[in-house]
Design a protein around this motif. Structure first.
Motif, PDB file in Angstrom:
ATOM      1  N   UNK A 333       0.839  -1.196   0.000  1.00 10.21           N
ATOM      2  CA  UNK A 333       0.000   0.000   0.000  1.00 10.21           C
ATOM      3  C   UNK A 333       0.876   1.249   0.000  1.00 10.21           C
ATOM      4  N   UNK A 334       1.956   1.187   0.817  1.00  7.37           N
ATOM      5  CA  UNK A 334       2.895   2.305   0.844  1.00  7.37           C
ATOM      6  C   UNK A 334       3.485   2.558  -0.530  1.00  7.37           C
ATOM      7  N   UNK A 335       3.880   1.480  -1.199  1.00  9.86           N
ATOM      8  CA  UNK A 335       4.497   1.610  -2.515  1.00  9.86           C
ATOM      9  C   UNK A 335       3.536   2.272  -3.507  1.00  9.86           C
ATOM     10  N   UNK A 336       2.294   1.784  -3.546  1.00  9.82           N
ATOM     11  CA  UNK A 336       1.399   2.382  -4.545  1.00  9.82           C
ATOM     12  C   UNK A 336       1.087   3.832  -4.193  1.00  9.82           C
ATOM     13  N   UNK A 337       1.151   4.152  -2.894  1.00 11.30           N
ATOM     14  CA  UNK A 337       0.981   5.560  -2.523  1.00 11.30           C
ATOM     15  C   UNK A 337       2.150   6.386  -3.046  1.00 11.30           C
TER      16      UNK A 337
ATOM     17  N   UNK B  94      12.974  -3.581  -4.836  1.00  8.63           N
ATOM     18  CA  UNK B  94      12.205  -3.587  -6.104  1.00  8.63           C
ATOM     19  C   UNK B  94      10.734  -3.219  -5.911  1.00  8.63           C
ATOM     20  N   UNK B  95      10.084  -3.961  -4.932  1.00  8.99           N
ATOM     21  CA  UNK B  95       8.696  -3.664  -4.603  1.00  8.99           C
ATOM     22  C   UNK B  95       7.759  -3.652  -5.795  1.00  8.99           C
ATOM     23  N   UNK B  96       7.813  -4.741  -6.537  1.00  5.91           N
ATOM     24  CA  UNK B  96       6.801  -4.926  -7.584  1.00  5.91           C
ATOM     25  C   UNK B  96       5.590  -5.568  -6.916  1.00  5.91           C
ATOM     26  N   UNK B  97       4.404  -5.321  -7.459  1.00  4.58           N
ATOM     27  CA  UNK B  97       3.220  -5.948  -6.869  1.00  4.58           C
ATOM     28  C   UNK B  97       3.172  -7.412  -7.304  1.00  4.58           C
ATOM     29  N   UNK B  98       3.101  -8.320  -6.330  1.00  2.55           N
ATOM     30  CA  UNK B  98       3.186  -9.753  -6.648  1.00  2.55           C
ATOM     31  C   UNK B  98       1.988 -10.260  -7.460  1.00  2.55           C
ATOM     32  N   UNK B  99       0.894  -9.516  -7.418  1.00  2.00           N
ATOM     33  CA  UNK B  99      -0.303  -9.988  -8.119  1.00  2.00           C
ATOM     34  C   UNK B  99      -0.258  -9.664  -9.607  1.00  2.00           C
ATOM     35  N   UNK B 101       1.756  -8.941 -13.491  1.00  2.00           N
ATOM     36  CA  UNK B 101       2.862  -9.294 -14.382  1.00  2.00           C
ATOM     37  C   UNK B 101       3.810  -8.103 -14.492  1.00  2.00           C
ATOM     38  N   UNK B 102       4.983  -8.347 -15.078  1.00  2.00           N
ATOM     39  CA  UNK B 102       5.955  -7.270 -15.275  1.00  2.00           C
ATOM     40  C   UNK B 102       5.303  -6.111 -16.033  1.00  2.00           C
ATOM     41  N   UNK B 103       4.556  -6.468 -17.072  1.00  2.00           N
ATOM     42  CA  UNK B 103       3.914  -5.456 -17.904  1.00  2.00           C
ATOM     43  C   UNK B 103       2.934  -4.610 -17.088  1.00  2.00           C
ATOM     44  N   UNK B 104       2.117  -5.293 -16.288  1.00  2.00           N
ATOM     45  CA  UNK B 104       1.124  -4.573 -15.486  1.00  2.00           C
ATOM     46  C   UNK B 104       1.800  -3.707 -14.436  1.00  2.00           C
ATOM     47  N   UNK B 105       2.889  -4.223 -13.868  1.00  2.00           N
ATOM     48  CA  UNK B 105       3.623  -3.435 -12.886  1.00  2.00           C
ATOM     49  C   UNK B 105       4.156  -2.147 -13.493  1.00  2.00           C
ATOM     50  N   UNK B 106       4.706  -2.271 -14.695  1.00  2.00           N
ATOM     51  CA  UNK B 106       5.272  -1.087 -15.345  1.00  2.00           C
ATOM     52  C   UNK B 106       4.160  -0.097 -15.700  1.00  2.00           C
ATOM     53  N   UNK B 107       3.001  -0.635 -16.105  1.00  2.00           N
ATOM     54  CA  UNK B 107       1.902   0.240 -16.541  1.00  2.00           C
ATOM     55  C   UNK B 107       1.160   0.870 -15.369  1.00  2.00           C
ATOM     56  N   UNK B 108       1.411   0.359 -14.154  1.00  2.43           N
ATOM     57  CA  UNK B 108       0.626   0.787 -12.992  1.00  2.43           C
ATOM     58  C   UNK B 108       0.620   2.294 -12.733  1.00  2.43           C
ATOM     59  N   UNK B 139       5.768 -12.304 -17.164  1.00  7.28           N
ATOM     60  CA  UNK B 139       6.210 -13.017 -15.971  1.00  7.28           C
ATOM     61  C   UNK B 139       5.807 -12.238 -14.736  1.00  7.28           C
ATOM     62  N   UNK B 140       5.556 -12.989 -13.658  1.00  5.40           N
ATOM     63  CA  UNK B 140       5.265 -12.327 -12.389  1.00  5.40           C
ATOM     64  C   UNK B 140       6.574 -12.150 -11.621  1.00  5.40           C
ATOM     65  N   UNK B 141       6.601 -11.233 -10.661  1.00  6.73           N
ATOM     66  CA  UNK B 141       7.842 -10.948  -9.935  1.00  6.73           C
ATOM     67  C   UNK B 141       8.512 -12.208  -9.387  1.00  6.73           C
ATOM     68  N   UNK B 142       7.696 -13.151  -8.903  1.00  6.35           N
ATOM     69  CA  UNK B 142       8.286 -14.354  -8.308  1.00  6.35           C
ATOM     70  C   UNK B 142       8.986 -15.231  -9.344  1.00  6.35           C
ATOM     71  N   UNK B 143       8.709 -14.996 -10.612  1.00  5.99           N
ATOM     72  CA  UNK B 143       9.322 -15.813 -11.661  1.00  5.99           C
ATOM     73  C   UNK B 143      10.575 -15.148 -12.231  1.00  5.99           C
TER      74      UNK B 143
END
Lengths: 440, 237
Positions: A333-337, B94-99, B101-108, B139-143
């Motif tokens: 949550x902190x990160x997305x903030x 790094x703190x990528x969201x585990x839920x 994919x790499x693409x979705x993380x970058x687009x977030x 790929x997801x962060x865990x991969x």
């Protein structure tokens, strides 16, 4: 942030923690099932009660008794006049009771032992009576025109015998009813007013004309069973004559009942109120039904309450899951903030997650409730087929799920989910980005 | 032109009755396109400085001006909206969201701005290719390995083309070889997109990649040097 993106993020989170989501949803499923099944039992009960009520009497009929200790006191012609003024009444008839101690209806050596009801003969059709043989009287009928009840033939007593002087309407081995003493449609019947025992005068006999017999119907009052229906004015006249001959003191002016048939159920409570205001006591299936309804509502409330308790537990489960999820995701949550997600989006996402748990639980709960309901009904059907089941099985179904309950419970469980999510969502919103990203 | 300038920043923490001065009157300016390293040991106040510059913490005194706007008194909501448009972040873990994919993380970060999925996916794809992860998009962060995850993190910081990118110990969780690769990539990306990059680290090795090194000790600036021979510059020419 777009609504669709928030939804997909929420669902990604739910999916990511599958086991926990499924367990929490299961809590909601059980809660929803409990509520739906409990309520459906209540509805089933209500339905069978209503069916039972309908079989017991016409809901649009009001029976008026006199006031005072003697129930017939007060119901004279002026009362009849008063009651005739009531709007919305489709038909009205006084009922005058006579019995065999007062008048004798004879056919050869057989004497009628049932009740004689004096009624407004031309209203019978409106009150829902049906003729089995012959026909109901139109406006032109004579004093001596009568109608027999369906079982009246078995109410004749052989006066020449001291015992075994009745034919009982009990079917024999072949399922046939024994032949009664008299044939209501073919025999001739006469009527005479009873004289005192010491009287030497001869009974004056009047010839009666039988218009027909009525179809059995226990939901009618008076029920057309072992009885005779005649014109109320004539019945009154007969009572007067009897009182005079037997030197009985007392008035013959009072009717035993006045019965009203209303246009619809809706006007019954109002009419009952007006009748009470006029100073008469009344009885209606409708008011009876209201009483039963009140009790049923209590029962339903208790049943629903039981279900609500389990949904409450499920709601706590949702809150717990969401709080746990926040602890786990504090850093996230902190990160997305930090990455620029505004706080109300975070709150909205958490509420969506909680709402989705409620929604999924509600939807699955409905499906399972239908299964449980069908199972209970088949069980009840088996029980009633084997003679058990009691009043529950009278309507055939003990569990009824109305359509509105489906939508209602989905909406309700979703709402419960969202409400359970408010506290955790606010908590998530308040997480400081700094402390969150400092946490490992 | 200075993209960020802070003036007389002071930060005091109250722990119980005791006052701890984390930063005492620091001023510095970073120009557009500069790659600047804030170097300091643990407890030197460098992280506090970064937090203040990124709006995660408020200074006790002093001003922060980013792109000509004084953002010192911004509230949380204003900061969130400001960060959406102007600031990128690279984290140590790094703190990528585990839920995702790499693409979705970058687009977030683009999704937070309310950008259409189609457009933001296109931008994210481009950015992932720039960090040489074109074959790891779904790929997801865990991969992914740590180095790969940090490259996704870099792509995420650059995708919105912010005015300013902060990197907090970006190689802290990586082995030295991967760390070097990541640093080279980060620096070359910053040059390529003319981004201003502020790296906070305790590692003097990292400082070698920066065009300017500011040393901090006990909450004060002790040196501010240009590094004309910064590593990674060769690649660009």
């Amino acid at each position: 942030m777009k609504f669709r993106d928030m939804i997909s993020m929420s669902f990604a989170n739910l999916f990511h923690r599958r086991v926990r989501t499924v367990l929490t949803v299961m809590g909601v499923v059980i809660g929803t099932c409990a509520i739906i099944v409990m309520l459906s039992l209540g509805f089933g009960m209500r339905q069978s009660m209503e069916d039972l009520m309908k079989s017991m009497g016409d809901l649009t009929v009001i029976t008026v008794y006199g006031s005072g200790s003697d129930s017939s006191e007060g119901l004279d012609d002026s009362a009849l006049k008063d009651l005739r003024k009531l709007p919305e009444a489709a038909a009205i008839t006084p009922v005058y009771f006579l019995d065999s101690s007062c008048v004798a209806v004879n056919c050869r050596k057989y004497q009628f032992q049932g009740m004689i009801y004096g009624v407004a003969m031309d209203t019978l059709e409106k009150f829902g009576y049906e003729a089995e043989t012959g026909s109901l009287p139109e406006s032109d009928f004579k004093n001596t025109d009568i109608l027999f009840g369906s079982q009246s033939a078995y109410s004749f007593c052989d006066t020449s015998r001291k015992s075994n002087n009745y034919v009982e309407p009990i079917p024999n081995k072949n399922g046939e009813l024994p032949k009664p003493f008299v044939d209501l449609t073919k025999n001739r019947f006469t009527l005479s007013v009873n004289l005192p025992e010491d009287s030497t005068a001869r009974n004056k006999e009047e010839k009666l004309r039988v218009l027909g017999t009525l179809k059995e119907d226990f939901s009618r009052n008076p029920s057309p069973s072992s009885c005779i229906f005649m014109d109320y004015a004539y019945a009154k006249e007969l009572r007067e004559k009897y009182n005079k001959l037997n030197k009985v003191k007392g008035s013959s002016d009072f009717y035993d009942q006045i019965i009203l048939k209303m246009n619809s159920i809706d006007v019954v409570p109002e009419a009952v109120q007006k009748i009470t205001d006029l100073g008469y006591q009344s009885y209606s299936m409708e008011s009876q039904r209201n009483e039963v309804e009140k009790q049923l509502r209590t029962v339903q409330l208790i049943l629903g309450g039981l279900g609500a308790i389990s949904l409450l537990v499920a709601a706590l489960g949702i809150t717990n899951t969401m709080v746990m999820s926040i602890y786990e995701r504090t850093r996230e949550i902190g990160i997305i903030k930090v990455l620029g997600c505004v706080v109300w989006n975070i709150r909205a996402m958490f509420l969506m997650e909680a709402g989705a748990i409620g929604f999924l639980g509600g939807a699955a709960g409905i499906g399972i409730s239908y299964g449980i309901s069908a199972f209970l009904n088949s069980l009840a059907a088996q029980m009633s087929a084997s003679g058990g089941g009691g009043i529950f099985a009278m309507g055939g179904k003990i569990s009824i799920i109305p359509i509105w309950l489906i939508f209602g419970s989905i909406a309700f469980s979703t709402l419960i989910g969202i409400i359970s999510g408010i506290l955790p969502a606010n908590r998530a919103m308040k997480i400081s980005a700094l402390t969150a990203i400092k946490q490992e | 032109m200075n993209i960020i300038s802070i003036r007389d920043i002071r930060k005091v923490y109250h722990i119980g009755t005791e006052k701890v001065v984390a930063l005492g009157r620091i001023s510095l300016s970073v120009a557009q396109g500069e790659i600047c390293c804030i170097l300091g040991t643990s407890g030197s106040g460098k992280s506090t400085l970064l937090n203040i510059m990124a709006g995660l913490e408020r200074p006790s005194r002093g001003n922060v001006v980013i792109g000509g706007t004084d953002v010192t008194r911004y509230n949380e909501k204003q900061w969130a909206l400001f960060r959406q448009k102007n600031i990128g972040f690279i984290f140590q873990s790094y703190d990528l969201l585990p839920t995702m994919t790499a693409l979705e993380n970058v687009a977030m970060p683009l999704a937070f701005r309310g950008m259409d999925k189609e457009i933001r996916t296109r931008k994210a794809v481009k950015m992932l290719r720039a960090v040489r992860l074109g074959n790891r998009m779904l790929h997801r962060p865990t991969q992914m390995s740590g180095g790969q995850q940090q490259r996704v993190g870099i792509a995420r910081a650059f995708v919105a083309r912010p005015r300013l990118i902060f990197a907090d110990e970006p190689t802290g969780n990586l082995d030295s070889k991967t760390g070097r690769e990541v640093m080279e990539l980060m620096v070359s990306m910053a040059r390529k997109y003319r981004e201003t990059l502020i790296i906070v680290t305790h590692d003097p090795e990292i400082a070698k990649y920066a065009g300017r090194v500011i040393k901090i000790h006990d909450g004060s600036k002790i040196s501010d040097e240009r590094n004309t021979e910064a590593m990674g510059t060769k690649e660009e020419s």
